[in-house]
Structure formats: structure tokens, C-alpha cells
Design a protein around this motif. Structure first.
Motif, PDB file in Angstrom:
ATOM      1  N   ASN A  43       0.833  -1.213   0.000  1.00 17.31           N
ATOM      2  CA  ASN A  43       0.000   0.000   0.000  1.00 17.31           C
ATOM      3  C   ASN A  43       0.864   1.259   0.000  1.00 17.31           C
ATOM      4  O   ASN A  43       0.538   2.234  -0.677  1.00 17.31           O
ATOM      5  CB  ASN A  43      -0.940   0.010   1.209  1.00 17.31           C
ATOM      6  CG  ASN A  43      -2.022  -1.034   1.100  1.00 17.31           C
ATOM      7  OD1 ASN A  43      -2.371  -1.484   0.019  1.00 17.31           O
ATOM      8  ND2 ASN A  43      -2.552  -1.442   2.240  1.00 17.31           N
ATOM      9  N   GLU A  46       2.256   1.834  -3.470  1.00 14.87           N
ATOM     10  CA  GLU A  46       1.234   2.232  -4.437  1.00 14.87           C
ATOM     11  C   GLU A  46       0.596   3.582  -4.122  1.00 14.87           C
ATOM     12  O   GLU A  46      -0.114   4.134  -4.950  1.00 14.87           O
ATOM     13  CB  GLU A  46       0.156   1.153  -4.515  1.00 14.87           C
ATOM     14  CG  GLU A  46       0.667  -0.144  -5.093  1.00 14.87           C
ATOM     15  CD  GLU A  46      -0.343  -1.275  -5.056  1.00 14.87           C
ATOM     16  OE1 GLU A  46      -1.388  -1.141  -4.374  1.00 14.87           O
ATOM     17  OE2 GLU A  46      -0.088  -2.304  -5.712  1.00 14.87           O
ATOM     18  N   SER A  47       0.847   4.118  -2.946  1.00 18.40           N
ATOM     19  CA  SER A  47       0.202   5.358  -2.513  1.00 18.40           C
ATOM     20  C   SER A  47       0.761   6.579  -3.250  1.00 18.40           C
ATOM     21  O   SER A  47       1.971   6.840  -3.211  1.00 18.40           O
ATOM     22  CB  SER A  47       0.386   5.563  -1.007  1.00 18.40           C
ATOM     23  OG  SER A  47      -0.126   6.828  -0.641  1.00 18.40           O
ATOM     24  N   ARG A  83       7.489   4.183 -10.651  1.00 15.08           N
ATOM     25  CA  ARG A  83       6.960   2.862 -10.977  1.00 15.08           C
ATOM     26  C   ARG A  83       7.097   1.899  -9.804  1.00 15.08           C
ATOM     27  O   ARG A  83       6.937   0.696  -9.957  1.00 15.08           O
ATOM     28  CB  ARG A  83       7.697   2.277 -12.191  1.00 15.08           C
ATOM     29  CG  ARG A  83       7.573   3.078 -13.457  1.00 15.08           C
ATOM     30  CD  ARG A  83       6.236   2.790 -14.098  1.00 15.08           C
ATOM     31  NE  ARG A  83       6.163   3.279 -15.452  1.00 15.08           N
ATOM     32  CZ  ARG A  83       5.488   4.346 -15.831  1.00 15.08           C
ATOM     33  NH1 ARG A  83       4.860   5.067 -14.945  1.00 15.08           N
ATOM     34  NH2 ARG A  83       5.452   4.706 -17.087  1.00 15.08           N
ATOM     35  N   GLY A  85       5.211   1.231  -7.432  1.00 11.11           N
ATOM     36  CA  GLY A  85       3.969   0.519  -7.125  1.00 11.11           C
ATOM     37  C   GLY A  85       3.873  -0.828  -7.808  1.00 11.11           C
ATOM     38  O   GLY A  85       3.040  -1.663  -7.446  1.00 11.11           O
ATOM     39  N   TYR A  86       4.732  -1.054  -8.781  1.00 10.47           N
ATOM     40  CA  TYR A  86       4.728  -2.321  -9.515  1.00 10.47           C
ATOM     41  C   TYR A  86       5.723  -3.338  -8.967  1.00 10.47           C
ATOM     42  O   TYR A  86       5.807  -4.458  -9.476  1.00 10.47           O
ATOM     43  CB  TYR A  86       5.043  -2.091 -11.005  1.00 10.47           C
ATOM     44  CG  TYR A  86       4.017  -1.257 -11.720  1.00 10.47           C
ATOM     45  CD1 TYR A  86       2.729  -1.731 -11.929  1.00 10.47           C
ATOM     46  CD2 TYR A  86       4.331   0.014 -12.187  1.00 10.47           C
ATOM     47  CE1 TYR A  86       1.784  -0.964 -12.588  1.00 10.47           C
ATOM     48  CE2 TYR A  86       3.389   0.784 -12.847  1.00 10.47           C
ATOM     49  CZ  TYR A  86       2.117   0.297 -13.040  1.00 10.47           C
ATOM     50  OH  TYR A  86       1.188   1.052 -13.686  1.00 10.47           O
TER      51      TYR A  86
END
Length: 182
Positions: A43, A46-47, A83, A85-86
Motif C-alpha cells: 500500500n 502504491e500510494s 513505478r 507501485g509495480y
């Protein structure tokens, strides 16, 4: 997931080029493990509210000295390019692509209780006859099976469980042509 797969393929090719495939694979296993066990980490990555430099600091704090230099540079570059979050998707895709590259097949063996090593080795030898390459077994305990086992390899499944046999019996009794319905 497509984006993660593409980055994973690039990292796999880079690791092969640099002769660092095994260390990077172990790093991806670590990142995958952290992602599975710590949803807050995913989280955070990805935030959009957390700034990139803060994410990079957290990544360094968690992984510096524990992962190969190539993996660390890759993660920092991913964060720099927004990137990060990947990273969890990349780790899962990388492990899958590594196994495909090394011709490793994973068989998921589910049983009602832990199988002894003799039984596991017999099952493993039967599986190896059907597949070229290396076979690794991932064992799961499922008390609902009552007895027996299930083996799943990719999209194939063999169900030799007592639960399945009981369900087959129920089905055959429900379609009994000799008993008239009154």
C-alpha cells in the motif's frame, strides 16, 4: 500485471547479461515474501500521497545490504521513474519467468495431513515422468480432503481425495435409475 511482467522480463534479461540471475532471483523471492506478508508495504509503494524520496528511503532501509546491488539499483530506478507501485507485481512475474527460463515446474500437493518423505518421493517420481525439467513441490494441508491428495500443476489437476470420492458416490446415488420416485 502486464506492466509488472514487462519490467520483470527486462530485469531477467539484465540479470542474465550480468551473470547475476541467481542473486536477483533470491532478491525477488525476498520482495515477494515481504509483499505477501506485509500488505502495508505494498500500500505504501502504491500510494500517490507518499513522496518518492520517502519511498526510496523506506526501500533502502528495508533492503539495503540484504539484496544484490543490481536489484537495489533497479528498485531505486523504479522509484525514481514513479513505478515503485509495480515492485510486488514485478517480483511475482520475475519468479514465474525465472522458473520458465530454468524449466522448473511447480506442483502444488494438497493433502489432509503432512505426507511422509517416502510418499512424497513416490509422488514426485511419478510427476517427473510426465514433465521435462525440474519439478518442485509446494505442499499444502487441507483438512477438508479427509484423506488422499490433490496435485495441481499449472492448469492440470489430479484429485485422488476421499472428499472427491464421496462426492462422486453422492452424485451416482442421486441418479440411481433403479429407484422410482413416488
Amino acid at each position: 500485471m502486464v506492466v509488472g511482467s514487462r519490467y520483470a522480463k527486462s530485469l531477467l534479461n539484465l540479470a542474465i547479461e550480468n551473470g547475476q540471475l541467481e542473486p536477483v532471483y533470491n532478491d525477488m523471492l525476498l520482495i515477494r515474501s515481504v509483499s505477501k506478508s506485509n500488505p502495508d508495504f505494498v500500500n505504501m509503494l502504491e500510494s500517490p500521497l507518499i513522496k518518492t524520496d520517502k519511498k526510496q528511503s523506506i526501500i533502502k532501509l528495508m533492503f539495503e545490504g540484504k539484496v544484490h546491488e543490481l536489484t537495489m539499483k533497479f528498485m531505486m530506478l523504479m522509484a525514481e521513474k514513479k513505478r515503485e507501485g509495480y515492485l510486488d507485481d514485478i517480483s511475482f512475474s520475475f519468479v514465474d519467468q525465472y522458473k520458465q527460463h530454468k524449466n522448473i515446474v511447480t506442483a502444488v500437493l494438497s493433502s489432509a495431513f503432512k505426507l511422509d518423505s517416502d510418499t512424497k518421493s513416490k509422488i514426485l517420481s511419478i510427476i517427473k515422468e510426465s514433465f521435462n525439467g525440474t519439478v518442485e513441490i509446494e505442499e499444502k494441508i487441507d483438512a477438508n480432503l479427509i484423506g488422499g491428495f490433490k496435485i495441481k500443476i499449472g492448469d492440470r489437476q489430479v484429485d485422488a481425495s476421499v472428499q472427491r470420492k464421496l462426492n462422486d458416490l453422492k452424485k451416482s446415488f442421486s441418479h440411481n435409475p433403479f429407484v422410482k420416485d413416488f
